[in-house]
Design an enzyme around this catalytic site. Structure first.
Site, PDB file in Angstrom:
ATOM      1  N   CYS A   2      32.127 127.093  81.359  1.00  0.00           N
ATOM      2  CA  CYS A   2      32.616 128.290  80.680  1.00  0.00           C
ATOM      3  C   CYS A   2      33.916 127.880  79.990  1.00  0.00           C
ATOM      4  CB  CYS A   2      32.854 129.432  81.659  1.00  0.00           C
ATOM      5  SG  CYS A   2      33.585 130.889  80.880  1.00  0.00           S
ATOM      6  N   CYS A  22      36.752 130.847  80.029  1.00  0.00           N
ATOM      7  CA  CYS A  22      37.448 131.245  81.259  1.00  0.00           C
ATOM      8  C   CYS A  22      36.894 130.447  82.431  1.00  0.00           C
ATOM      9  CB  CYS A  22      37.397 132.770  81.471  1.00  0.00           C
ATOM     10  SG  CYS A  22      35.780 133.546  81.390  1.00  0.00           S
ATOM     11  N   SER A  23      36.012 131.001  83.229  1.00  0.00           N
ATOM     12  CA  SER A  23      35.511 130.265  84.390  1.00  0.00           C
ATOM     13  C   SER A  23      34.247 130.900  84.930  1.00  0.00           C
ATOM     14  CB  SER A  23      36.569 130.232  85.490  1.00  0.00           C
ATOM     15  OG  SER A  23      36.885 131.557  85.874  1.00  0.00           O
ATOM     16  N   CYS A  24      33.444 131.511  84.044  1.00  0.00           N
ATOM     17  CA  CYS A  24      32.233 132.191  84.491  1.00  0.00           C
ATOM     18  C   CYS A  24      31.347 131.227  85.265  1.00  0.00           C
ATOM     19  CB  CYS A  24      31.459 132.744  83.301  1.00  0.00           C
ATOM     20  SG  CYS A  24      32.410 133.922  82.336  1.00  0.00           S
TER      21      CYS A  24
END
Lengths: 231, 99, 111
Positions: free
Chosen positions: A134, A137-139
């Site tokens: 991602c 962000c950090s999905c």
């Protein structure tokens, strides 16, 4: 935003003039009767966290019971759940098709609650290797696999794996032949991704548990491939 | 939902828009050409939800395949290397085949 | 303009592979966020937008969950779920509780 208490680094000593050894237990051990005390100083962000929780509790927007159950749920998720799905898919082609169509529904067949956010599986094969990121962000499929590793959420991986995936994979010890296409999936929308790795050779006749043990968290992200131990 | 705007295999381009504000179309895809893989989901508009609005009706999310050589002029890997990105429909415009 | 969080394709150093287990406070942030989203008090989109709006300095200097709790607090303030003054009081109360707990070990389990 400038503020007296604003820390400019992760840990800030509050100046209590106190250390844990005065409790009479070894440093690094949480006090047995105060599970909320964490090792290390109480930072401003820890206080902010407690303050937000306290206000939400006081306003009746969340309950202590809900908080406790959510913490337990967080602790119950792990890559082992994803590994079970992969092992079942390797043994059962019809399950594999259902997994590829809808991870959440397939997980439910195995009694695993993968949560409300849709998760898709991408299948590695002889000619293609898949890896997830991602960049924005950090999905990550947390509600199935648990917490994302720190590196997945950090700058180096997020910026480089879309641009030079083979170099990044090589840093993880995964060298791919030029004939194998590297396909990077950038999770930008709500739905999340996991990798369905290729079943390694040398696992004929293995049962589901033994196969699942080969599938690590890094295999489900795509920075590793399942390997039969050489011992 | 009305008839889908795109079909698998169709060439598309990501709009070369660069607004401030929350959006889920990565910078490295803006203005780039790719091909539709599939309609992967239908989701409320994150650009609305980010500001406390419902983002309805939900938008199609198309998976778009970008060749690495399209994205990065200096890409040194094989021609089949790709990046697949979920793009919300308003950010995509169709290209003529061969465009 | 390219916004700071939108980093795909930018140059960066080697992947730092060391990991840390989540501290209890970090899990608490995660749990708070999940409950707020489940109860439709805020959305993940607002969380992300709030993190993006912390600005590049905060983005690089704060840890992952520090960014989360800052964003959550800011979004809740924006939406009027919590007030600025009461948040200030609650932070001081949390610090005082912690100081008292460190000074006087309890002999019964915490509730």
């Amino acid at each position: 935003m400038s503020h007296d208490h604003e820390p400019d680094h992760d840990h800030e000593h509050r100046g209590h003039g106190h250390d844990h050894e005065s409790h009479g237990h070894p440093p690094g051990q949480r006090h047995p009767f105060q599970p909320d005390l964490e090792d290390g100083p109480y930072t401003w962000h820890m206080a902010l966290t407690d303050a937000v929780a306290d206000l939400l509790l006081a306003k009746g927007l969340i309950t202590a019971d809900e908080l406790r159950r959510t913490l337990e749920d967080i602790d119950s998720k792990s890559p082992a759940l994803g590994a079970r799905l992969v092992a079942r898919a390797w043994l059962d082609p019809a399950f594999k098709e259902r997994l590829l169509a809808d991870v959440n529904a397939a997980a439910a067949e195995l009694g695993i609650d993968a949560g409300p956010i849709p998760i898709r599986a991408v299948e590695c094969g002889p000619g293609e290797h898949h890896v997830i990121v991602c960049t924005l962000c950090s999905c990550y499929p947390r509600l199935l696999l648990g917490a994302a590793p720190d590196w997945y959420k950090a700058r180096a991986y997020r910026s480089r794996v879309v641009r030079e995936p083979r170099a990044v994979l090589a840093e993880f010890g995964l060298e791919l032949e030029p004939e194998v296409a590297v396909i990077v999936h950038d999770s930008t929308a709500e739905l999340r991704f996991m990798v369905l790795p290729e079943r390694p050779a040398g696992t004929e006749g293995w049962d589901e548990e033994r196969l699942a043990a080969l599938v690590t968290r890094d295999c489900l992200i795509g920075v590793a491939r399942p390997r039969v131990p050489t011992t | 939902m009305t008839r889908p705007r795109f079909r698998p295999g169709q060439p598309v381009r990501v709009k070369a828009l660069f607004p401030p504000g929350h959006c889920r179309t990565p910078f490295y895809t803006r203005g780039k050409r790719g091909r539709i893989l599939d309609l992967v989901d239908v989701e409320p508009d994150p650009e609305e939800r980010a500001y406390g609005r419902p983002g309805l009706p939900p938008l199609p999310v198309w998976r778009v395949v970008f060749a690495q050589h399209e994205l990065w002029p200096d890409y040194r890997g094989p021609a089949r290397d790709q990046v697949v990105v979920g793009i919300f429909e308003p950010w995509l415009e169709p290209l003529e085949d061969g465009g | 303009m390219r916004r700071h969080h939108d980093m795909g394709g930018l140059p960066a150093g080697p992947v730092e592979r060391s990991e840390h287990e989540h501290a209890p406070w970090e899990k608490k942030v995660d749990a708070i966020l999940r409950l707020l989203v489940a109860k439709k008090i805020m959305t993940l989109d607002e969380l992300r937008r709030g993190i993006e709006e912390l600005g590049p300095g905060a983005y690089d200097e704060l840890s992952y969950f520090e960014r989360w709790i800052r964003s959550i607090a800011n979004v809740l303030l924006e939406k009027g779920v919590i007030g600025v003054h009461e948040l200030g009081l609650a932070i001081e109360a949390a610090k005082e509780r912690r100081a008292a707990a460190e000074a006087c070990p309890k002999t019964v389990p915490a509730p």
